[in-house]
Design a protein around this motif. Structure first.
Motif, PDB file in Angstrom:
ATOM      1  N   LYS A  79       0.833  -1.202   0.000  1.00 20.39           N
ATOM      2  CA  LYS A  79       0.000   0.000   0.000  1.00 20.39           C
ATOM      3  C   LYS A  79       0.873   1.261   0.000  1.00 20.39           C
ATOM      4  N   GLY A  80       1.960   1.233   0.764  1.00 16.23           N
ATOM      5  CA  GLY A  80       2.878   2.381   0.800  1.00 16.23           C
ATOM      6  C   GLY A  80       3.507   2.622  -0.564  1.00 16.23           C
ATOM      7  N   CYS A  81       3.834   1.517  -1.253  1.00 14.04           N
ATOM      8  CA  CYS A  81       4.413   1.627  -2.602  1.00 14.04           C
ATOM      9  C   CYS A  81       3.392   2.229  -3.570  1.00 14.04           C
ATOM     10  N   LEU A  82       2.145   1.787  -3.425  1.00 10.04           N
ATOM     11  CA  LEU A  82       1.073   2.295  -4.286  1.00 10.04           C
ATOM     12  C   LEU A  82       0.914   3.807  -4.080  1.00 10.04           C
ATOM     13  N   LYS A  83       0.959   4.235  -2.829  1.00  6.45           N
ATOM     14  CA  LYS A  83       0.841   5.663  -2.515  1.00  6.45           C
ATOM     15  C   LYS A  83       1.949   6.461  -3.200  1.00  6.45           C
ATOM     16  N   GLU A  84       3.172   5.952  -3.090  1.00  3.99           N
ATOM     17  CA  GLU A  84       4.318   6.637  -3.715  1.00  3.99           C
ATOM     18  C   GLU A  84       4.122   6.759  -5.220  1.00  3.99           C
ATOM     19  N   VAL A  85       3.656   5.656  -5.828  1.00  8.26           N
ATOM     20  CA  VAL A  85       3.448   5.644  -7.278  1.00  8.26           C
ATOM     21  C   VAL A  85       2.397   6.688  -7.681  1.00  8.26           C
ATOM     22  N   LEU A  86       1.313   6.763  -6.917  1.00  6.68           N
ATOM     23  CA  LEU A  86       0.248   7.716  -7.249  1.00  6.68           C
ATOM     24  C   LEU A  86       0.729   9.162  -7.124  1.00  6.68           C
ATOM     25  N   VAL A  87       1.502   9.447  -6.079  1.00  9.07           N
ATOM     26  CA  VAL A  87       2.028  10.806  -5.905  1.00  9.07           C
ATOM     27  C   VAL A  87       2.928  11.166  -7.095  1.00  9.07           C
ATOM     28  N   GLU A  88       3.769  10.208  -7.496  1.00 14.04           N
ATOM     29  CA  GLU A  88       4.665  10.461  -8.639  1.00 14.04           C
ATOM     30  C   GLU A  88       3.873  10.659  -9.927  1.00 14.04           C
ATOM     31  N   MET A  89       2.836   9.836 -10.113  1.00 13.00           N
ATOM     32  CA  MET A  89       2.049   9.924 -11.349  1.00 13.00           C
ATOM     33  C   MET A  89       1.287  11.244 -11.446  1.00 13.00           C
ATOM     34  N   LEU A  90       0.762  11.679 -10.315  1.00  7.17           N
ATOM     35  CA  LEU A  90      -0.021  12.918 -10.333  1.00  7.17           C
ATOM     36  C   LEU A  90       0.886  14.138 -10.452  1.00  7.17           C
ATOM     37  N   GLY A  91       2.132  13.999 -10.005  1.00  7.20           N
ATOM     38  CA  GLY A  91       3.088  15.100 -10.152  1.00  7.20           C
ATOM     39  C   GLY A  91       2.706  16.306  -9.320  1.00  7.20           C
ATOM     40  N   SER A  92       3.667  17.149  -9.025  1.00  6.14           N
ATOM     41  CA  SER A  92       3.326  18.342  -8.221  1.00  6.14           C
ATOM     42  C   SER A  92       3.446  19.551  -9.131  1.00  6.14           C
ATOM     43  N   GLU A  93       2.368  19.806  -9.859  1.00 10.41           N
ATOM     44  CA  GLU A  93       2.413  20.909 -10.819  1.00 10.41           C
ATOM     45  C   GLU A  93       2.020  22.202 -10.133  1.00 10.41           C
ATOM     46  N   ASP A  94       2.284  23.275 -10.837  1.00 13.02           N
ATOM     47  CA  ASP A  94       1.888  24.577 -10.328  1.00 13.02           C
ATOM     48  C   ASP A  94       0.398  24.732 -10.632  1.00 13.02           C
ATOM     49  N   ASN A  95      -0.408  24.760  -9.576  1.00 15.84           N
ATOM     50  CA  ASN A  95      -1.857  24.770  -9.807  1.00 15.84           C
ATOM     51  C   ASN A  95      -2.516  26.120  -9.581  1.00 15.84           C
ATOM     52  N   ASN A  96      -1.711  27.169  -9.505  1.00 14.97           N
ATOM     53  CA  ASN A  96      -2.316  28.495  -9.382  1.00 14.97           C
ATOM     54  C   ASN A  96      -3.078  28.810 -10.652  1.00 14.97           C
ATOM     55  N   ILE A  97      -4.292  29.341 -10.485  1.00 13.28           N
ATOM     56  CA  ILE A  97      -5.037  29.686 -11.703  1.00 13.28           C
ATOM     57  C   ILE A  97      -4.485  30.987 -12.263  1.00 13.28           C
ATOM     58  N   ILE A  98      -3.963  31.817 -11.390  1.00 22.41           N
ATOM     59  CA  ILE A  98      -3.410  33.080 -11.869  1.00 22.41           C
ATOM     60  C   ILE A  98      -1.897  33.027 -11.799  1.00 22.41           C
TER      61      ILE A  98
END
Length: 303
Positions: A79-98
């Protein structure tokens, strides 16, 4: 430190968690070894959580690699591995609308019924609270209800609205809104647009015309297009986005009604299949329930 919104997100994802994370935990508890059968069951749970086949197969491959890399032997630790994979897949993009360059124009597209007008009202309210001067343009002139509904939201958010009669030219509404924005020194102009997908040619022409007017009349403004998708429709939302992508480029996704569905896994599918950032998610009815999407918070809340 997780935010107040994290609590809302956690509550909002209850249905998804019941159908997804709890099933995964219960399943992993039954295994003594990590074997093919375990991965097959995990695959089945992911597919039924509306993550989609293609995305699921990719996740399983990545989890297998993680399990090997981390030398995991206990099935519960998968489960911990799955969590890591999901975080990597979703990526940490810049989500500011402005992004810092003002003035800004935000075009909002999406089929009728996904919560487009409501999302625009909530975005306007959010930006106004952040001290931006906001104006709305009712360029979905196809439905009288859309114009009236946007008026209600503009009043609620306390921002100006530019509207014409039902059936008038959407591009003319945008033209007037641009002139008004310049005159009133508006920071952000948000344009509602028609949500008809069954006639792609018309939609293409309409959005093309609107874009040309923005480029010509408001070249100094930064422009982005957001698509509103309804999380409760699961994989259908992915299909809708794909169809709109054929018509115009999309910069970000607003995902509504995450609190009303067990299909919250669609967020992962959207990111994986479309490679467009999810910028905002809605987890409730109230005006401040539309918030910036944060990968870590989302995965944390999901588990």
């Amino acid at each position: 430190m997780f935010s107040v919104f994290f609590e809302k997100l956690k509550n909002g994802l209850t249905k998804t968690r019941n159908g997804f994370t709890d099933k995964i935990s219960n399943m992993l508890n039954l295994y003594v070894n990590i074997d093919d059968e375990l991965y097959e069951e995990l695959e089945e749970i992911l597919i039924t959580s509306d993550i989609g086949v293609e995305t699921t197969l990719d996740i399983i491959e990545k989890v297998k690699i993680k399990v090997k890399e981390n030398k995991v032997k206990d099935p519960k630790e998968v489960k911990g591995c799955l969590k890591e994979v999901l975080v990597e897949m979703l990526g940490s993009e810049d989500n500011n609308i402005i992004k810092n360059n003002l003035p800004a124009v935000i075009l909002v597209i999406g089929v009728n019924g996904v919560g487009k007008t409501t999302s625009i009202g909530k975005i306007a309210s959010k930006l106004k609270a952040e001290k931006y001067k906001v104006m709305l343009a009712a360029a979905d002139t196809f439905r009288a209800a859309a114009i009236d509904q946007l008026e209600v939201w503009s009043n609620r958010a306390g921002v100006d609205l530019i509207r014409h009669q039902e059936g008038s030219d959407p591009a003319a509404v945008v033209y007037d809104a641009i002139q008004a924005s310049k005159a009133r020194k508006i920071d952000v102009l948000i344009c509602d647009t028609a949500g008809r997908l069954h006639n792609k040619k018309n939609l293409m022409d309409e959005l093309g015309k609107i874009n040309r007017i923005i480029d010509r009349e408001y070249s100094e403004a930064s422009k982005q297009t957001l698509i509103v998708l309804d999380a409760t429709t699961g994989q259908n939302a992915v299909q809708q986005a794909k169809q709109f992508m054929e018509v115009c480029p999309i910069d970000g996704i607003v995902l509504t009604k995450l609190d009303g569905t067990a299909k919250g896994g669609v967020v992962i599918s959207i990111k994986h299949q479309l490679n467009i950032p999810v910028k905002l998610i809605g987890v409730g009815e109230s005006i401040d329930d539309l918030q910036e999407f944060n990968t870590k918070e989302f995965v944390e809340a999901l588990f």
